[in-house]
Design a protein around this motif. Structure first.
Motif, PDB file in Angstrom:
ATOM      1  N   VAL A   1       0.841  -1.209   0.000  1.00 20.17           N
ATOM      2  CA  VAL A   1       0.000   0.000   0.000  1.00 20.17           C
ATOM      3  C   VAL A   1       0.872   1.254   0.000  1.00 20.17           C
ATOM      4  O   VAL A   1       0.616   2.209  -0.742  1.00 20.17           O
ATOM      5  N   ARG A   2       1.908   1.266   0.826  1.00 21.90           N
ATOM      6  CA  ARG A   2       2.804   2.422   0.880  1.00 21.90           C
ATOM      7  C   ARG A   2       3.515   2.629  -0.467  1.00 21.90           C
ATOM      8  O   ARG A   2       3.665   3.768  -0.930  1.00 21.90           O
TER       9      ARG A   2
ATOM     10  N   ARG B   1       1.005   4.064  -2.983  1.00 28.39           N
ATOM     11  CA  ARG B   1       0.708   5.461  -2.633  1.00 28.39           C
ATOM     12  C   ARG B   1       1.876   6.385  -2.980  1.00 28.39           C
ATOM     13  O   ARG B   1       1.674   7.484  -3.514  1.00 28.39           O
ATOM     14  N   THR B   2       3.094   5.943  -2.725  1.00 29.83           N
ATOM     15  CA  THR B   2       4.268   6.771  -3.002  1.00 29.83           C
ATOM     16  C   THR B   2       4.444   6.999  -4.490  1.00 29.83           C
ATOM     17  O   THR B   2       4.805   8.100  -4.922  1.00 29.83           O
TER      18      THR B   2
ATOM     19  N   ALA C   1       2.064   7.208  -6.687  1.00 31.76           N
ATOM     20  CA  ALA C   1       1.054   8.203  -7.075  1.00 31.76           C
ATOM     21  C   ALA C   1       1.418   9.595  -6.571  1.00 31.76           C
ATOM     22  O   ALA C   1       1.309  10.591  -7.318  1.00 31.76           O
ATOM     23  N   GLU C   2       1.874   9.691  -5.324  1.00 32.71           N
ATOM     24  CA  GLU C   2       2.185  10.999  -4.741  1.00 32.71           C
ATOM     25  C   GLU C   2       3.355  11.686  -5.437  1.00 32.71           C
ATOM     26  O   GLU C   2       3.389  12.914  -5.538  1.00 32.71           O
TER      27      GLU C   2
END
Length: 428
Positions: free
Chosen positions: A306-307, A310-311, A313-314
């Motif tokens: 998940v991290r 998310r990273t 995308a961010e």
């Protein structure tokens, strides 16, 4: 059972009850044992294969269809009742699930490219930011342990139960001559099939860094907890590393174990007297000085995935992480790349032999160097068909696999070294 059944006829309810009890009985006999709410996709696949292929009298299609319906109904009910967040298995692209009669996952072998793997390890497990920058907001625990365990899994093909049940003495410190270390697996291997796994020197160094930092700290913190549980632990008083035997007291009796024949349950309670009190013999240690549970490891890798997603995308990175990820995907990654390396190695050897005017290879030579047979041994597969699926996968996606292999860093020699070592050992 009334809530799960589509009909309430007495015979149907009786059949469903019997089928559910049969599943429960199968899961409790796994090593380590599990239950219907904790079962993974791999556990259910193992159940399907046992009932439809391996047992002396396999289920007829109609019988398995009923059992599959019961399992589907049970997990639909468990999700609706909020006992589970989701089913422990998924549907294939053709709409069938992995419990379907004759279902295979040949084209559903998820493996990581080197770039995906490094991102998962550095950002997801170690808690860094892109370009290996420190993330002050990361709150994950034991990043060195988690990264070392994952590196061990992806470079040896060990299953979750296997690498998480290792004892510290089995791995030991890195060798001064930088050679790899062989570890014998037996009771913690699937079906207790004995096999050797080779741990490369760079992986040994990474494990040793964890051992001298996070593991040492976890041992000190866990000593009081282990002291309170002393009566239920195997307190080892003698270790023979040359013969790999340990002796100690368990439930008031003196016991001696060959290390490779120690079950996961015995390993979980094995401790020694150390400088700070009782110390776990486990390599990978969690809270209270104990081995981590399967559920905890799955949560660690889920959070890492998940991290990572998310990273990406961010930070707007040009990297596509897998939509889904399981720890077992590390084993698939090892298998795909190892098979490709072994195949390339045989082609190179055969080419050199012919260029040098060598005679035609004998059948025994072909068998000894057969990449599929070597991989079957490395993975500890009982059924050759389990290994064959990787071969079919490579044949169907040869270009994709070749591109993926090209993405692995030149500095990462573990797979090539392991392939050469495995092939050499097979011939001897």
């Amino acid at each position: 059972m009334f809530e799960m059944a589509k009909t309430h006829k007495p015979k149907t309810l009786a059949d469903y009850t019997y089928d559910l009890l049969d599943l429960v009985d199968f899961l409790t006999k796994l090593d380590p044992p599990t239950d219907v709410l904790s079962a993974t996709e791999d556990d259910l696949i193992a159940y399907r294969e046992e009932r439809t292929i391996r047992q002396d009298k396999p289920n007829a299609p109609a019988t398995w269809k009923r059992r599959r319906a019961l399992i589907n109904n049970f997990y639909e009910w468990a999700v609706a009742a909020k006992w589970l967040d989701r089913k422990p298995y998924h549907r294939l692209r053709n709409g069938r699930d992995i419990l379907a009669w004759g279902a295979v996952s040949d084209l559903n072998i998820r493996h990581l490219t080197h770039r995906q793997w490094r991102f998962l390890k550095q950002i997801g497990l170690r808690g860094l930011l892109p370009e290996d920058r420190v993330d002050p907001a990361f709150r994950g625990s034991s990043p060195l342990r988690n990264a070392a365990a994952a590196e061990l899994a992806v470079t040896t093909g060990m299953r979750l139960r296997e690498f998480t049940s290792l004892l510290d003495i089995e791995v030991g410190p890195p060798r001064r001559d930088c050679l790899p270390v062989d570890v014998r697996l037996e009771m913690i291997a699937k079906y207790s099939l004995p096999r050797d796994v080779t741990i490369q020197h760079p992986v040994m160094k990474e494990i040793d860094l964890y051992r001298r930092t996070e593991r040492a700290a976890a041992i000190r913190r866990g000593a009081p907890t282990l002291a309170r549980r002393r009566a239920e632990l195997l307190v080892v008083t003698d270790i023979d590393e040359r013969r790999m035997k340990v002796s100690g007291r368990l439930h008031g009796r003196q016991r001696t174990f060959q290390v490779e024949k120690m079950t996961a349950e015995v390993r979980r309670i094995a401790v020694i007297e150390g400088a700070h009190g009782l110390e776990p013999m486990a390599l990978f240690v969690g809270r209270g000085g104990r081995m981590l549970s399967k559920q905890r490891w799955e949560q660690i890798f889920e959070d890492a995935h998940v991290r990572s997603v998310r990273t990406v995308a961010e930070h707007g990175l040009d990297l596509v992480m897998p939509r889904r990820f399981r720890i077992h995907d590390l084993r698939h990654t090892f298998a795909v790349y190892m098979l490709e390396h072994l195949t390339q190695l045989v082609i190179e050897q055969e080419t050199d032999r012919r260029l040098n005017g060598g005679h035609n290879a004998y059948l025994a030579d072909h068998l000894a160097r057969n990449p599929q047979l070597i991989l079957q041994r490395l993975l500890g597969h009982l059924n050759p068909g389990s290994t064959l699926k990787y071969l079919r996968y490579i044949r169907n996606t040869n270009v994709l696999v070749a591109q993926a292999i090209a993405e692995w860093n030149d500095s990462e020699k573990s797979y090539a070294e392991y392939a050469a070592h495995a092939a050499e050992r097979a011939v001897l």
